[in-house]
Structure formats: structure tokens, C-alpha cells
Design an enzyme around this catalytic site. Structure first.
Site, short mmCIF file in Angstrom:
data_model
loop_
_atom_site.label_atom_id
_atom_site.label_comp_id
_atom_site.label_asym_id
_atom_site.label_seq_id
_atom_site.Cartn_x
_atom_site.Cartn_y
_atom_site.Cartn_z
CG HIS A 1 77.04 21.71 20.51
ND1 HIS A 1 76.39 22.48 21.48
CD2 HIS A 1 76.19 20.70 20.21
CE1 HIS A 1 75.21 21.93 21.73
NE2 HIS A 1 75.06 20.86 20.97
CG LEU B 1 79.27 35.71 22.28
CD1 LEU B 1 80.46 35.23 21.48
CD2 LEU B 1 79.67 36.80 23.26
NE ARG C 1 75.52 36.11 29.55
CZ ARG C 1 75.10 37.22 30.14
NH1 ARG C 1 75.93 37.90 30.89
NH2 ARG C 1 73.88 37.65 29.98
CD GLU D 1 73.39 37.74 12.79
OE1 GLU D 1 72.16 37.88 12.70
OE2 GLU D 1 74.22 38.42 12.15
N GLY E 1 86.93 24.57 32.13
CA GLY E 1 88.07 24.93 31.29
C GLY E 1 88.95 23.79 30.81
CB SER E 2 88.60 20.11 30.54
OG SER E 2 87.48 19.91 29.71
CG ASN F 1 80.47 26.76 20.56
OD1 ASN F 1 81.07 26.82 21.64
ND2 ASN F 1 79.27 26.22 20.44
C1 GRF Z 1 82.15 20.94 26.87
O1 GRF Z 1 81.49 19.71 26.82
C2 GRF Z 1 81.78 21.81 25.68
O2 GRF Z 1 81.55 21.09 24.52
C3 GRF Z 1 80.49 22.43 26.16
O3 GRF Z 1 80.70 22.69 27.53
C4 GRF Z 1 81.68 21.79 28.05
C5 GRF Z 1 82.78 22.63 28.61
O4 GRF Z 1 83.77 21.91 29.26
N1 GRF Z 1 80.16 23.57 25.35
P1 GRF Z 1 85.14 22.58 29.69
O5 GRF Z 1 84.78 23.86 30.46
O6 GRF Z 1 85.93 22.89 28.47
O7 GRF Z 1 85.81 21.58 30.58
#
Ligand code: GRF
Length: 189
Positions: free
Chosen positions: A111, A95, A93, A144, A18-19, A109
Site C-alpha cells: 500500500h 477480496l 478489487r 478482512e 504491474g511495476s 498487500n
Molecule cells: C502501487 O503504488 C501499489 O502500492 C498500489 O497500486 C500501485 C500499483 O502499481 N496498490 P504497479 O501496478 O505495481 O505498477
């Protein structure tokens, strides 16, 4: 005082650390921010990120169920709280297209690669192995097809000879923490 009424309501979906959620919460408190983190939904009961929600008195729900049930419960929360945007932040997950359609709001999202390069998992390892000079992160709309929706914003970092997947991940993560809020403020009018 924050002007709550004019800020768009965001639901953040998480699965773990959750950073990104933490930095979204921090940036949402800035006067210039156009969004407010209104709801946090985790598909894992033990996701560390839930603690940031609790600490900041944000409504949070942990729904550790099969995808269909997770999606149905999330959809009803999204409607109930009149959420404007869903942000996936380390949400592990995929969706369903039915969820994407039924939500009727943009889903975004983040990535950890410069999409379209390195969709999916283990992005840093793959970027180093294939001798890329740069990597980074991408904020994009969810469609999708996995990691393939329209790109909103990207931030680059240089890959140095001494970098390994861990050092690269931490450099990219720093940029992620800036990119997500920047992207939201960019698309919210
Ligand atoms: C991040 O690198 C994000 O890009 C990827 O998963 C990681 C999640 O990190 N999808 P956090 O849980 O937000 O710390």
C-alpha cells in the site's frame, strides 16, 4: 542455477501496470531469494503487467468476471499449483472474507502510504494536503478489514515542499519495489 524446489511459490494478483510484479520477478531471480513467482492472475484482460508474466514465461490468467467467479477461479488455480503465498500488487478489487478463509495461505498487500495513515485511494494527494513530513509504503498481511492487517515492513520517504502527488508517487514507488521482496524474504522461513 536457481534452486526451484526450495523456493516458496507466489501468485501475484494484478489489475494494471504491474511495476511491482516486474520487480518481484527480478528479485525472485536472485540467488538469495526465498520465493519464486509461479503464477500471475489479473482481473483485467488488458493489464499491462500480464506482459511481464509472458516475457518471463510465468503462467498467467486474466479473469475479468464478477468477484465471486474471479475468486472461485483463482482459488482453484491456487490449489492446483500448490501456491504458498498470494501477493496483491496494484490489485484493485477487495477480496471477500470467504476467499481469505478458503485460500488458507497468507495474502499480502503493498500500500502506498505509511499505514495506518491514508488507507484506501489517493494516498499521495491526501498525504500532501494534510502536510505530512513523510510518506512511504507498507507491506502488510491482508485481513478482512481494508488496509488494516498486520504490518510486515514499511519504507519512508521525505515529502519536500516542491513535491506533488506525481513526484511523491514515483519516489514511493521506488521504495515499493524494494520493500515487497524484502518483506517476503523476511516472512519466509
Ligand atoms: C502501487 O503504488 C501499489 O502500492 C498500489 O497500486 C500501485 C500499483 O502499481 N496498490 P504497479 O501496478 O505495481 O505498477
Amino acid at each position: 542455477m536457481e534452486k526451484l524446489t526450495t523456493k516458496k511459490k507466489i501468485a501475484v494478483f494484478i489489475s494494471g501496470r504491474g511495476s511491482n510484479l516486474k520487480s518481484l520477478i527480478k528479485n525472485s531471480k536472485l540467488k538469495k531469494s526465498k520465493f519464486k513467482i509461479y503464477l500471475v492472475i489479473s482481473n483485467k484482460l488488458t493489464a499491462q503487467g500480464l506482459n511481464y508474466a509472458k516475457f518471463n514465461k510465468i503462467k498467467s490468467f486474466a479473469i475479468e468476471k464478477k468477484l465471486k467467479e474471479f475468486e472461485n477461479k483463482s482459488l482453484s488455480l491456487i490449489k492446483k499449483y500448490k501456491i504458498n503465498y498470494i501477493c496483491l500488487a496494484g490489485f484493485m478489487r477487495i477480496l471477500s472474507s470467504s476467499f481469505i478463509k478458503k485460500a488458507k495461505i497468507p495474502i499480502i498487500n503493498i500500500h502506498p502510504s505509511l499505514l495506518p495513515k491514508f488507507k484506501g485511494l489517493n494516498t499521495h494527494e491526501r498525504a500532501i494536503k494534510s502536510k505530512q513530513k513523510f510518506s512511504g509504503c507498507t507491506v502488510h498481511y491482508v485481513s478482512e478489514k481494508l488496509d488494516s492487517g498486520k504490518i510486515i515492513l514499511q519504507k519512508k520517504v521525505k515529502i519536500l515542499k516542491k513535491d506533488n502527488p506525481k513526484t511523491l508517487a514515483s519516489k514511493v514507488l521506488k521504495q515499493e519495489h524494494k520493500a515487497y521482496s524484502e518483506a517476503l524474504n523476511l516472512i519466509i522461513n
